[in-house]
Design a protein around this motif. Sequence first.
Motif, short mmCIF file in Angstrom:
data_model
loop_
_atom_site.label_atom_id
_atom_site.label_comp_id
_atom_site.label_asym_id
_atom_site.label_seq_id
_atom_site.Cartn_x
_atom_site.Cartn_y
_atom_site.Cartn_z
N ILE A 15 0.76 -1.13 0.03
CA ILE A 15 0.05 -0.12 -0.21
C ILE A 15 0.79 1.22 0.07
O ILE A 15 1.75 1.30 0.68
CB ILE A 15 -0.83 -0.04 1.37
N SER A 16 0.76 1.98 -0.86
CA SER A 16 1.49 3.02 -1.20
C SER A 16 0.58 4.30 -1.10
O SER A 16 -0.53 4.36 -1.25
CB SER A 16 2.23 3.29 -2.41
N PRO A 17 0.98 5.64 -0.59
CA PRO A 17 0.14 6.64 -0.26
C PRO A 17 -0.51 7.07 -1.75
O PRO A 17 0.25 6.92 -2.77
CB PRO A 17 0.89 8.03 0.24
N VAL A 18 -1.70 7.47 -1.90
CA VAL A 18 -2.14 7.86 -3.09
C VAL A 18 -1.71 9.37 -3.47
O VAL A 18 -1.60 10.37 -2.82
CB VAL A 18 -3.86 8.02 -2.91
N ALA A 19 -1.03 9.31 -4.79
CA ALA A 19 -0.49 10.49 -5.33
C ALA A 19 -1.38 11.42 -5.81
O ALA A 19 -2.38 10.87 -6.39
CB ALA A 19 0.58 10.17 -6.17
N SER A 20 -1.61 12.75 -5.57
CA SER A 20 -2.47 13.70 -6.31
C SER A 20 -2.35 13.46 -7.62
O SER A 20 -1.14 13.61 -7.88
CB SER A 20 -2.62 14.86 -5.45
N SER A 21 -3.28 13.91 -8.44
CA SER A 21 -2.88 14.15 -9.83
C SER A 21 -2.18 15.49 -10.17
O SER A 21 -2.47 16.29 -9.39
CB SER A 21 -4.32 14.01 -10.50
N PRO A 22 -1.53 15.64 -10.97
CA PRO A 22 -0.76 16.83 -11.21
C PRO A 22 -1.72 17.97 -11.76
O PRO A 22 -2.64 17.50 -12.43
CB PRO A 22 0.19 16.30 -12.48
N LYS A 23 -1.49 19.21 -11.25
CA LYS A 23 -2.56 20.27 -11.44
C LYS A 23 -1.83 21.00 -12.84
O LYS A 23 -0.65 20.93 -13.06
CB LYS A 23 -2.41 21.20 -10.40
N THR A 24 -2.92 21.54 -13.18
CA THR A 24 -2.60 22.45 -14.78
C THR A 24 -3.50 23.60 -14.49
O THR A 24 -4.47 23.73 -13.86
CB THR A 24 -2.73 21.58 -15.78
N SER A 25 -3.28 24.55 -15.55
CA SER A 25 -4.10 25.73 -15.28
C SER A 25 -5.22 25.80 -16.36
O SER A 25 -5.07 25.30 -17.61
CB SER A 25 -3.30 26.83 -15.37
N LEU A 26 -6.39 26.41 -16.02
CA LEU A 26 -7.57 26.83 -16.96
C LEU A 26 -7.63 28.13 -16.83
O LEU A 26 -8.08 28.66 -15.70
CB LEU A 26 -8.76 25.89 -16.65
N THR A 27 -7.32 28.91 -17.88
CA THR A 27 -7.60 30.27 -17.85
C THR A 27 -8.98 30.69 -18.77
O THR A 27 -9.08 30.13 -19.70
CB THR A 27 -6.58 31.08 -18.36
N ILE A 28 -9.87 31.53 -18.11
CA ILE A 28 -10.92 31.82 -18.71
C ILE A 28 -11.21 33.36 -18.90
O ILE A 28 -10.84 34.10 -17.92
CB ILE A 28 -12.23 31.49 -17.84
N ASP A 29 -11.43 33.60 -20.11
CA ASP A 29 -11.53 35.21 -20.69
C ASP A 29 -12.73 35.30 -20.77
O ASP A 29 -13.40 34.74 -21.85
CB ASP A 29 -10.40 35.25 -22.03
N ILE A 30 -13.57 36.16 -20.04
CA ILE A 30 -14.88 36.44 -20.46
C ILE A 30 -15.01 37.92 -21.29
O ILE A 30 -14.21 38.92 -21.00
CB ILE A 30 -15.70 36.65 -19.35
#
Length: 140
Positions: A15-30
């Motif tokens: 049992i290994s610790p659950v690694a969090s998924s890598p984050k990325t960016s989402l830019t929203i231009d309104i």
Amino acid sequence: MLFLVSLISFLSSSISPVASSPKTSLTIDIQNIRSQKGSVYIALFKPDSGFPEGNPVEGKKADIKGSNAQTTFSIEPGEYAVAVFHDENGNGILDKRIFGMPKEPYGFSNNFRPRLSAPKFKDCQFSVGTSGRTISIKLE
């Protein structure tokens, strides 16, 4: 007893610790903001989260700069949809007319324009990969 000790040892070593998924960016231009009054609210949805009026995975309030507003989310890569509205009177809700039609400007990802009912997730769905993404939403 030895079997039980061996099983516990095996389970604890596998049992290994659950690694969090890598984050990325989402830019929203309104875009197409016609008034400097109020704020723009952005709701980010994943599949099966009740888009567009359910529980977003994240929401933000963006300040208006000229005829635009912009915000960036730090998210896991995946499928998303966005709903946006311009709260012109600053009451924190999307004001609606009779039969539920919005009184205030609104928009959806893919610049989807609903006809007679709210859009479905698949109408506004887009993918965000590991390199991030920028989308533009034009208010109506």
